[in-house]
Structures are given as structure tokens and as C-alpha cells.
Design a protein around this motif. Structure first.
Motif, PDB file in Angstrom:
ATOM      1  N   HIS A 181       0.849  -1.186   0.000  1.00 16.11           N
ATOM      2  CA  HIS A 181       0.000   0.000   0.000  1.00 16.11           C
ATOM      3  C   HIS A 181       0.881   1.231   0.000  1.00 16.11           C
ATOM      4  O   HIS A 181       2.087   1.148   0.168  1.00 16.11           O
ATOM      5  CB  HIS A 181      -0.923   0.003   1.221  1.00 16.11           C
TER       6      HIS A 181
ATOM      7  N   ASP B 237       2.042   4.790   1.766  1.00 15.88           N
ATOM      8  CA  ASP B 237       2.141   5.266   3.144  1.00 15.88           C
ATOM      9  C   ASP B 237       2.463   6.748   3.192  1.00 15.88           C
ATOM     10  O   ASP B 237       3.158   7.276   2.333  1.00 15.88           O
ATOM     11  CB  ASP B 237       3.236   4.524   3.906  1.00 15.88           C
TER      12      ASP B 237
ATOM     13  N   LYS C 298      -7.509   4.765   0.264  1.00 21.52           N
ATOM     14  CA  LYS C 298      -6.658   3.597   0.497  1.00 21.52           C
ATOM     15  C   LYS C 298      -5.285   3.948   1.067  1.00 21.52           C
ATOM     16  O   LYS C 298      -4.510   3.063   1.376  1.00 21.52           O
ATOM     17  CB  LYS C 298      -6.497   2.804  -0.793  1.00 21.52           C
TER      18      LYS C 298
ATOM     19  N   GLU D  15      -2.807   4.738   3.779  1.00 17.46           N
ATOM     20  CA  GLU D  15      -2.678   4.647   5.230  1.00 17.46           C
ATOM     21  C   GLU D  15      -1.713   5.731   5.693  1.00 17.46           C
ATOM     22  O   GLU D  15      -0.706   5.977   5.047  1.00 17.46           O
ATOM     23  CB  GLU D  15      -2.152   3.274   5.629  1.00 17.46           C
ATOM     24  N   PHE D  16      -2.041   6.344   6.813  1.00 16.48           N
ATOM     25  CA  PHE D  16      -1.157   7.387   7.317  1.00 16.48           C
ATOM     26  C   PHE D  16      -1.097   7.366   8.831  1.00 16.48           C
ATOM     27  O   PHE D  16      -1.983   6.846   9.493  1.00 16.48           O
ATOM     28  CB  PHE D  16      -1.591   8.777   6.820  1.00 16.48           C
ATOM     29  N   GLY D  17      -0.010   7.942   9.332  1.00 21.83           N
ATOM     30  CA  GLY D  17       0.171   8.131  10.761  1.00 21.83           C
ATOM     31  C   GLY D  17       0.626   9.556  11.004  1.00 21.83           C
ATOM     32  O   GLY D  17       1.039  10.249  10.073  1.00 21.83           O
TER      33      GLY D  17
ATOM     34  N   ALA E 266      -4.281   6.467  12.200  1.00 22.45           N
ATOM     35  CA  ALA E 266      -5.504   6.408  11.402  1.00 22.45           C
ATOM     36  C   ALA E 266      -5.468   5.299  10.363  1.00 22.45           C
ATOM     37  O   ALA E 266      -4.501   5.174   9.639  1.00 22.45           O
ATOM     38  CB  ALA E 266      -5.714   7.749  10.711  1.00 22.45           C
ATOM     39  N   PRO E 267      -6.522   4.493  10.297  1.00 22.71           N
ATOM     40  CA  PRO E 267      -6.623   3.498   9.230  1.00 22.71           C
ATOM     41  C   PRO E 267      -7.028   4.174   7.921  1.00 22.71           C
ATOM     42  O   PRO E 267      -7.415   5.340   7.922  1.00 22.71           O
ATOM     43  CB  PRO E 267      -7.712   2.549   9.730  1.00 22.71           C
ATOM     44  N   PRO E 268      -6.959   3.464   6.805  1.00 24.82           N
ATOM     45  CA  PRO E 268      -7.310   4.062   5.518  1.00 24.82           C
ATOM     46  C   PRO E 268      -8.691   4.708   5.545  1.00 24.82           C
ATOM     47  O   PRO E 268      -9.622   4.182   6.142  1.00 24.82           O
ATOM     48  CB  PRO E 268      -7.306   2.867   4.556  1.00 24.82           C
TER      49      PRO E 268
ATOM     50  N   SER F 248      -9.740   7.407   6.991  1.00 23.04           N
ATOM     51  CA  SER F 248     -10.251   7.962   8.242  1.00 23.04           C
ATOM     52  C   SER F 248      -9.728   9.367   8.488  1.00 23.04           C
ATOM     53  O   SER F 248      -9.254   9.673   9.562  1.00 23.04           O
ATOM     54  CB  SER F 248      -9.884   7.046   9.402  1.00 23.04           C
TER      55      SER F 248
END
Length: 177
Positions: free
Chosen positions: A28, A30, A63, A65-67, A82-84, A86
Motif C-alpha cells: 500500500h 504510506d 486507500k 494509510e497514514f500516521g 488512522a486506518p485508511p 479515516s
């Protein structure tokens, strides 16, 4: 969303999707947002940065994904990561952040941010000043090169070190805004 925010979302999407690693090499895309919350930012600057980041994260493709990592005297992950899809959860996590600390461990935060990214982007929002990090600029660049991570740096703060922010972006194939 404002036109400038839409443009920034498109820029971030282009960086994320122009990943040099092949699709087979990654599962995925990131993104890690590294946000300076030290006292080198005024309360208004921090509030504005957090608000804009919330808008940007909400505008990313679902889709991705991040932090979010905040940093001052230490680097910390905002929980939950956070999940995808969100963005609204990320926006809620950013509301109410307060300035803290006596110095800024920028390079430690970047090193930590890139630890688990493979071919992703670190969106750095801060003044580019590092004080008392355990790792050096060279350590960060090596980790970013090894993991094919790019920096998109956005300048904010009272005394911005534009050269440091431009250098991080340039050495990683990212962008400075």
C-alpha cells in the motif's frame, strides 16, 4: 475545500502514487505527517497547521494509510494511527494540540517516521530547526534513501530554516513548499 488545499492534496497524491518501488514490492501507499509542536511555533501557527493538515488528510485517497508524529523534546505518535479513509479521525486527533517542550528533536522525529515506511512520503510541517536529536541529518537521509522515502516539507514557525527544509526535500526527491 479551498483551491490551495485541493492543489496540495493533488500534489501529495502525485508524490504518493509516483512511488519508485514497483507495485509488487509494496502492499500500500504510506504517508507520515511529522508536525512540529515546539514553542518555535506560535499558538496561532500551530492551530492553523493542524487545521490545514486535517483538511489535507481528509482529501487523500481512501486507500492511503497514514500516521501522525508530533515532536518537540521528543517524537510521539498520535494515537490511534488512522486506518485508511479515516481523515476525520485524524482531523479530530489534530484539534487541540498545544505547544510544548524546550527544544526540537526534528531529526529523531524524521528517523522514527521513516522506520517502517517503504516508498512512502513524510510530510514535514515545521521550521526546519533541530536541537538535541540523537541522530544526525546524514542518518536521516540514509534511512530515507534505504526505504525510498521522500520528504515534502512545509515551512511554518517564527524563524524558519528554509535551507534545511529545502535540503531534506531535495536529497530525498521530495518537494519544499
Amino acid at each position: 475545500m479551498k483551491p490551495a488545499t485541493v492543489g496540495f492534496c493533488l500534489l501529495m497524491g502525485a508524490f504518493l502514487m509516483s512511488n519508485p518501488a514497483s507495485a509488487a514490492e509494496r502492499q500500500h501507499f504510506d504517508l507520515v505527517v511529522a508536525l512540529d509542536i515546539s514553542k518555535s511555533l506560535s499558538p496561532a501557527q500551530l492551530e492553523q497547521a493542524a487545521s490545514k493538515l486535517g483538511e489535507i488528510l481528509e482529501g487523500l485517497p481512501p486507500k492511503i494509510e497514514f500516521g501522525i508524529v508530533t515532536f518537540a523534546d521528543e517524537a510521539r505518535w498520535l494515537r490511534p494511527v488512522a486506518p485508511p479513509g479515516s481523515g476525520s479521525r485524524a482531523n479530530a486527533a489534530l484539534v487541540g494540540l498545544e505547544r510544548e517542550g524546550s527544544f526540537t528533536v526534528l531529526y529523531d522525529a524524521l528517523f522514527q517516521s521513516a522506520a517502517d515506511l517503504a516508498g512512502g512520503v513524510v510530510l514535514l510541517v515545521g521550521d526546519g530547526v533541530d536541537e538535541q536529536s540523537a541522530v544526525l541529518h546524514e542518518d536521516v537521509v540514509r534511512r530515507f534513501e534505504a526505504n525510498s522515502v521522500r520528504v515534502v516539507s512545509v515551512a511554518t514557525g517564527r524563524a524558519v530554516d528554509e535551507r534545511a527544509l529545502r535540503r531534506l526535500a531535495m536529497l530525498t526527491g521530495g518537494a519544499y513548499l
